[in-house]
Design an enzyme around this catalytic site. Sequence first.
Site, short mmCIF file in Angstrom:
data_model
loop_
_atom_site.label_atom_id
_atom_site.label_comp_id
_atom_site.label_asym_id
_atom_site.label_seq_id
_atom_site.Cartn_x
_atom_site.Cartn_y
_atom_site.Cartn_z
N SER A 115 0.70 -1.17 -0.03
CA SER A 115 0.13 -0.01 -0.10
C SER A 115 0.86 1.39 -0.17
CB SER A 115 -1.14 -0.11 1.50
OG SER A 115 -1.63 1.14 1.40
N TYR A 124 -1.39 -0.99 10.64
CA TYR A 124 -1.64 -1.41 9.30
C TYR A 124 -0.39 -1.09 8.67
CZ TYR A 124 -3.78 -1.29 4.63
OH TYR A 124 -4.14 -1.44 3.50
P1 NDP Z 1 -11.57 -5.62 0.41
O1 NDP Z 1 -12.19 -5.56 1.58
O2 NDP Z 1 -12.67 -5.33 -0.68
O3 NDP Z 1 -10.96 -6.96 0.15
C1 NDP Z 1 -10.35 -7.63 0.84
C2 NDP Z 1 -10.25 -9.07 0.77
O4 NDP Z 1 -9.15 -9.80 1.59
C3 NDP Z 1 -11.70 -9.78 0.48
O5 NDP Z 1 -11.69 -10.69 -0.48
C4 NDP Z 1 -11.51 -10.54 1.95
O6 NDP Z 1 -12.50 -11.73 1.87
C5 NDP Z 1 -9.99 -10.91 2.14
N1 NDP Z 1 -9.74 -11.33 3.34
C6 NDP Z 1 -9.93 -10.56 4.43
N2 NDP Z 1 -9.47 -11.59 5.58
C7 NDP Z 1 -9.10 -12.58 4.88
C8 NDP Z 1 -8.73 -13.98 5.48
N3 NDP Z 1 -8.51 -14.05 7.17
N4 NDP Z 1 -8.58 -14.93 4.74
C9 NDP Z 1 -8.72 -14.94 3.36
N5 NDP Z 1 -9.18 -13.71 2.78
C10 NDP Z 1 -9.30 -12.74 3.58
O7 NDP Z 1 -10.60 -4.47 0.23
P2 NDP Z 1 -9.58 -4.21 -0.90
O8 NDP Z 1 -9.50 -4.79 -2.27
O9 NDP Z 1 -9.15 -2.92 -0.95
O10 NDP Z 1 -8.13 -4.89 -0.38
C11 NDP Z 1 -7.30 -5.59 -0.84
C12 NDP Z 1 -5.88 -5.46 -0.71
O11 NDP Z 1 -5.63 -4.21 -1.13
C13 NDP Z 1 -5.56 -5.48 0.89
O12 NDP Z 1 -4.20 -6.32 1.22
C14 NDP Z 1 -5.42 -4.06 1.38
O13 NDP Z 1 -4.76 -3.75 2.37
C15 NDP Z 1 -4.59 -3.43 -0.11
N6 NDP Z 1 -4.86 -1.89 -0.60
C16 NDP Z 1 -6.10 -1.58 -0.46
C17 NDP Z 1 -6.29 -0.07 -0.52
C18 NDP Z 1 -7.55 0.69 -0.62
O14 NDP Z 1 -7.74 1.71 -0.76
N7 NDP Z 1 -8.75 -0.20 -0.74
C19 NDP Z 1 -5.11 0.91 -0.64
C20 NDP Z 1 -3.79 0.09 -0.55
C21 NDP Z 1 -3.80 -1.25 -0.48
P3 NDP Z 1 -13.19 -12.35 2.91
O15 NDP Z 1 -13.96 -11.52 3.89
O16 NDP Z 1 -14.15 -13.20 1.98
O17 NDP Z 1 -12.44 -13.59 3.39
#
Ligand code: NDP
Length: 249
Positions: free
Chosen positions: A142, A155
């Site tokens: 990120s 984070y």
């Molecule tokens: P979302 O919340 O839309 O997606 C997060 C994903 O992670 C979901 O599919 C969720 O699925 C999965 N997840 C969470 N916990 C678990 C777990 N224990 N096991 C398996 N899967 C898990 O957010 P984003 O798409 O934004 O996030 C994706 C990545 O991008 C993350 O690493 C985030 O830190 C990073 N990021 C996002 C930014 C933003 O502004 N959105 C900026 C910078 C980085 P489920 O709940 O079904 O398990």
Amino acid sequence: MPALSDSVVIVTGASSGIGEATARHLAKEGATVVLAARREGRLVDLKDAIEADGGTALAVPTDVTDREAVQALAQQTLDAFGRIDVLVNNAGVMPLTMLHNLRTDDWYQTVDVNLTGVLHAIEAVLPTMLEQRAGHVVNVSSVAGRRVYPGGAVYSATKYAVRALSEGMRAELGPSHGIRVTCVEPGAVATELTDAIGDPEVRASMGKVFARLTPLEADRIAESIVYAVSAPASTTVAEVLVLPTDQAR
Ligand code: NDP
């Protein structure tokens, strides 16, 4: 022939946001995508949508904090498709919280998913990639892996760690083993990520931050990942920092 038609790709966190968009884009480029996250219904819907579009997908409900489940994810991929070419190590949580509020469950959940979960996935695919003498790991860090914002101490600690890990992996695994490593660093992206912020102090301030900028669509990050994994094997796209134009820092 589509650019990625021979590639088998595992995408963690594929049930929403960046992971879901990435899986769709990779499948459009011909990749076989293995969809991992906890919400099985979302994964099955995505698999059905990809297949309706002519792609190939497998849904494997997985909690990345469960080491054995992540091993099983890799094994199911090998059983179904015989190889693992790319891991998009994307699953993450962001329950931002001020340290003085002592919401320590949020701290440890962040570390368990964003760092230990990332290590579990690397552990699960690395033996196969070493044996293949080829592979590509895309770790999703990120902009918070470069800067620390109030409420983001833990984070950011995980995202700095993912960036350091990516650098070390690239140095150790690229030259000697032919394994490519890309660290993707998104700025603000419109996803469900902020929904899990339970600290009222941070929730109040986050609203103001997001009102000052235009979060990117997840498709923009997916396109960056497709660019990185589509590069020729001799080329490593090492880092990709993608920000909304109106995000100052
Ligand atoms: P979302 O919340 O839309 O997606 C997060 C994903 O992670 C979901 O599919 C969720 O699925 C999965 N997840 C969470 N916990 C678990 C777990 N224990 N096991 C398996 N899967 C898990 O957010 P984003 O798409 O934004 O996030 C994706 C990545 O991008 C993350 O690493 C985030 O830190 C990073 N990021 C996002 C930014 C933003 O502004 N959105 C900026 C910078 C980085 P489920 O709940 O079904 O398990």
